[in-house]
Design an enzyme around this catalytic site. Structure first.
Site, PDB file in Angstrom:
ATOM      1  N   GLU A  92      13.426   6.447  -1.939  1.00 16.36           N
ATOM      2  CA  GLU A  92      13.262   5.795  -0.636  1.00 16.36           C
ATOM      3  C   GLU A  92      11.817   5.351  -0.439  1.00 16.36           C
ATOM      4  O   GLU A  92      11.559   4.234  -0.020  1.00 16.36           O
ATOM      5  CB  GLU A  92      13.686   6.749   0.482  1.00 16.36           C
ATOM      6  N   GLY A 104      -3.665   6.271 -12.012  1.00 15.99           N
ATOM      7  CA  GLY A 104      -2.445   6.583 -12.740  1.00 15.99           C
ATOM      8  C   GLY A 104      -1.549   7.582 -12.026  1.00 15.99           C
ATOM      9  O   GLY A 104      -0.555   8.026 -12.594  1.00 15.99           O
ATOM     10  N   TYR A 140       5.557  -2.096 -11.072  1.00 16.18           N
ATOM     11  CA  TYR A 140       6.910  -1.724 -11.482  1.00 16.18           C
ATOM     12  C   TYR A 140       7.294  -2.403 -12.791  1.00 16.18           C
ATOM     13  O   TYR A 140       7.893  -1.783 -13.670  1.00 16.18           O
ATOM     14  CB  TYR A 140       7.933  -2.084 -10.407  1.00 16.18           C
TER      15      TYR A 140
END
Length: 168
Positions: A92, A104, A140
């Protein structure tokens, strides 16, 4: 019982949240909402979160600590894929405080979530991302995630949810 996950990043570890973290979790949610320009939509309270997370166990939270200081969180829950025939993890929210980005830590949080997914027998880790959030989208993609562009998210909420339920 709190579970700890060691990471490859020196001085950074991840742990499961406990009820005493409820205020911290709400603070992280508010910080994330402010970043996403959605602070006015946060209606969660400590009482609501405590009930949902630690009494009903509707979702789970991990907290990232750098040199002992909480610097981020991820809130997730299990969903189910009928095609895979097993439960997976839906992320979520994941948030790292701005001062700690670029170290990182976010990647380590995702690695932890991937490990939790596999430990629980899941085959997918999924999440949504706002279209305008280009830094996150690039992050991503570097991790190997791919956008599910062929799917559109739908939502029923508020009055529409009430009206739909009343049709039963």
């Amino acid at each position: 019982m709190v579970k700890y996950y060691e990471t490859r990043i020196e001085h950074f570890r991840i742990r499961t949240a406990e009820a005493a973290d409820t205020g911290l979790i709400l603070q992280f949610i508010r910080e994330l909402a402010e970043y996403e320009q959605l602070l006015d939509e946060v209606v969660a309270t400590e009482e609501i979160l405590r009930g949902s997370l630690f009494e009903k166990r509707q979702a789970h939270v991990i907290i990232g600590e750098y040199k002992g200081e909480p610097v981020g969180f991820a809130l997730y829950f299990h969903n189910f894929s009928t095609f895979l025939g097993r439960a997976n993890i839906y992320l979520e929210d994941l948030y790292i405080r701005e001062a700690f980005r670029g170290l990182g830590l976010g990647r380590a949080m995702f690695a932890c979530l991937a490990a939790i997914t596999l430990e629980s027998g899941g085959g997918r880790l999924e999440w949504w991302c706002l279209d305008w959030n280009e830094p996150s989208i690039a992050f991503y993609k570097r991790m190997g995630a791919r956008a599910m562009d062929e799917w559109t998210v739908y939502r029923v909420a508020g009055d529409a949810l009430d009206k739909l339920a009343a049709r039963l």
